[in-house]
Write a protein that holds these residues in place. Structure first.
Motif, PDB file in Angstrom:
ATOM      1  N   VAL A  79       0.865  -1.179   0.000  1.00  0.00           N
ATOM      2  CA  VAL A  79       0.000   0.000   0.000  1.00  0.00           C
ATOM      3  C   VAL A  79       0.901   1.229   0.000  1.00  0.00           C
ATOM      4  O   VAL A  79       2.107   1.114   0.260  1.00  0.00           O
ATOM      5  CB  VAL A  79      -0.935  -0.094   1.240  1.00  0.00           C
ATOM      6  N   SER A 171     -10.568   9.530  -0.336  1.00  0.00           N
ATOM      7  CA  SER A 171      -9.669  10.567  -0.853  1.00  0.00           C
ATOM      8  C   SER A 171     -10.255  11.146  -2.130  1.00  0.00           C
ATOM      9  O   SER A 171     -10.799  10.417  -2.958  1.00  0.00           O
ATOM     10  CB  SER A 171      -8.295   9.965  -1.165  1.00  0.00           C
ATOM     11  N   TYR A 173      -8.224  13.045  -4.094  1.00  0.00           N
ATOM     12  CA  TYR A 173      -7.024  13.417  -4.854  1.00  0.00           C
ATOM     13  C   TYR A 173      -7.323  13.281  -6.352  1.00  0.00           C
ATOM     14  O   TYR A 173      -8.139  12.463  -6.763  1.00  0.00           O
ATOM     15  CB  TYR A 173      -5.861  12.501  -4.435  1.00  0.00           C
ATOM     16  N   GLY A 183      -8.404  16.335  -1.260  1.00  0.00           N
ATOM     17  CA  GLY A 183      -9.564  16.299  -0.378  1.00  0.00           C
ATOM     18  C   GLY A 183      -9.762  14.912   0.191  1.00  0.00           C
ATOM     19  O   GLY A 183      -9.130  13.954  -0.257  1.00  0.00           O
TER      20      GLY A 183
HETATM   21  C1  LIG Z   1      -4.358   7.867  -2.167  1.00  0.00           C
HETATM   22  C2  LIG Z   1      -4.532   6.976  -1.013  1.00  0.00           C
HETATM   23  C3  LIG Z   1      -4.495   7.465   0.295  1.00  0.00           C
HETATM   24  C4  LIG Z   1      -4.135   8.895   0.647  1.00  0.00           C
HETATM   25  O1  LIG Z   1      -4.996   9.855   0.133  1.00  0.00           O
HETATM   26  P1  LIG Z   1      -4.463  11.367  -0.066  1.00  0.00           P
HETATM   27  O2  LIG Z   1      -5.716  12.128  -0.378  1.00  0.00           O
HETATM   28  O3  LIG Z   1      -3.489  11.357  -1.186  1.00  0.00           O
HETATM   29  O4  LIG Z   1      -3.848  11.800   1.214  1.00  0.00           O
HETATM   30  C5  LIG Z   1      -4.732   6.572   1.336  1.00  0.00           C
HETATM   31  N1  LIG Z   1      -4.975   5.278   1.095  1.00  0.00           N
HETATM   32  C6  LIG Z   1      -5.003   4.760  -0.148  1.00  0.00           C
HETATM   33  C7  LIG Z   1      -5.309   3.319  -0.342  1.00  0.00           C
HETATM   34  C8  LIG Z   1      -4.774   5.586  -1.253  1.00  0.00           C
HETATM   35  O5  LIG Z   1      -4.798   5.067  -2.478  1.00  0.00           O
END
Ligand SMILES: *Cc1c(COP(=O)(O)O)cnc(C)c1O
Length: 344
Positions: A79, A171, A173, A183
């Motif tokens: 991960v 997320s 993103y 976000g």
């Molecule tokens: C992208 C992601 C995150 C973190 O999210 P952000 O918005 O980038 O901080 C956490 N867990 C997983 C599985 C992700 O893919």
């Protein structure tokens, strides 16, 4: 060049954002409240708190559950580091476990082995768009934080991922299922946990002092996330269609194509295939103007210099993520299939 991922924005997204800009109410306000209601209602959970990122959501979820120094948090190695960061922010100890070879999701039997009297929480990311075995994990009676950053809309026995655990995080993103730039959100049926997370999200106008955060989302991002959420069913349909094209065309050519076990709906945030020598393969694909990526840059146990993660090491040494997103056309998909056949 066919890029590995691509944001899909339409006129509704643009006018939603423009509408916020025109009001001059840019920061957390009505749009954030509206997004919280929409997320909770979509997933089928009572409450939601919108925050500035998925990482912030994980951090506040751990704090709301009272996880801190002296606690252990179980999470998979395969991960991104966001999960490990959140565990370290609260000074808890990470207990990394291996994954299931067929699904890339956290292994239930490895969780069982990692349980200890100090286990305070289990973070369960639903990887690449497929739900983990959440029900089996809940039977350990340890608070579960479902990480739905890659799996908004994935289901388990007809219920959405994110509706099972004590808390779930999302997320927004840019490259995730719903794009708002940056976000995140925390969902839960437990009003006390949500109240705690909401209190920690911002620092001003509080009756008593405690260290709090500035993890607020803006109304600009919230408007974009909510407008994206309206299109999620069609996004998922398109992703599943492309995945169907890949699976049919690559059957017998690539072994171990993505699987969707009985009772789970895969939403194909990523289409990950096992390839020997991923670097060489990606280079050849690049020459054919198709951008591929490793789905996980480096597993967490490698950062921590731990060994004994055989399935994760195996997955890492030969997995490649090929382009999949709602705006990818069927002819793009066939071009990608041809490039794969030529690059193998
Ligand atoms: C992208 C992601 C995150 C973190 O999210 P952000 O918005 O980038 O901080 C956490 N867990 C997983 C599985 C992700 O893919």
């Amino acid at each position: 060049m066919i890029t590995h991922s691509r944001v899909v924005l339409d006129e509704d997204d643009l006018s939603g954002v423009l509408g916020v800009l025109k009001t001059g109410q840019l920061v957390q306000g009505e749009k954030v409240l509206s997004l919280e209601r929409a997320m909770a209602s979509f997933i089928g959970v009572k409450h939601a708190v919108a925050v500035s990122s998925g990482t912030a959501a994980l951090h506040l979820a751990l704090l709301a559950l009272g996880i801190g120094e002296g606690s252990e948090v179980i999470l998979p190695s395969f991960v991104c580091p966001a999960l490990l960061n959140a565990v370290h922010y609260v000074r808890a100890a990470p207990a990394l476990v291996d994954i299931d070879p067929d699904t890339y999701n956290i292994s239930v039997s490895q969780i069982e082995k990692a349980l200890s009297p100090r286990t305070g929480a289990i973070i369960v990311p639903h990887m690449f768009g497929l739900s983990a075995d959440t029900e089996a994990i809940l039977s350990f009676n340890i608070p579960v934080i479902e990480d739905c950053a890659q799996s908004v809309g994935a289901t388990l026995k007809g219920k959405y991922a994110g509706s099972f655990g004590a808390m779930s995080i999302f997320s927004f993103y840019a490259t995730k299922m719903l794009s708002a730039g940056e976000g995140g959100a925390i969902l839960s049926n437990d009003s006390n946990l949500i109240h705690h997370a909401r209190d920690l999200r911002d620092y001003d106008e509080k009756e008593t002092y405690a260290p709090r955060y500035n993890y607020k989302l803006t109304d600009i991002q919230a408007a974009l996330a909510e407008s994206q959420l309206k299109k999620l069913p069609s996004f998922i349909e398109k992703r599943r269609h492309i995945a169907g094209v890949y699976s049919a065309a690559l059957e017998g050519i690539v072994s171990h194509l993505p699987v969707a076990p009985e009772g789970k709906r895969h939403i194909y945030y990523r289409y990950v295939i096992p390839i020997d020598n991923p670097e060489g393969f990606m280079e050849k694909m690049n020459e054919k103007e198709v951008q591929c990526r490793r789905p996980i840059f480096r597993p967490l146990h490698r950062f921590l210099k731990l060994s004994g993660y055989k399935v994760t090491d195996d997955a890492w040494s030969k997995s490649v993520s090929i382009p999949i997103y709602p705006s990818l056309t069927e002819s793009d998909a066939y071009r990608i299939v041809d490039a794969i056949k030529e690059s193998l």
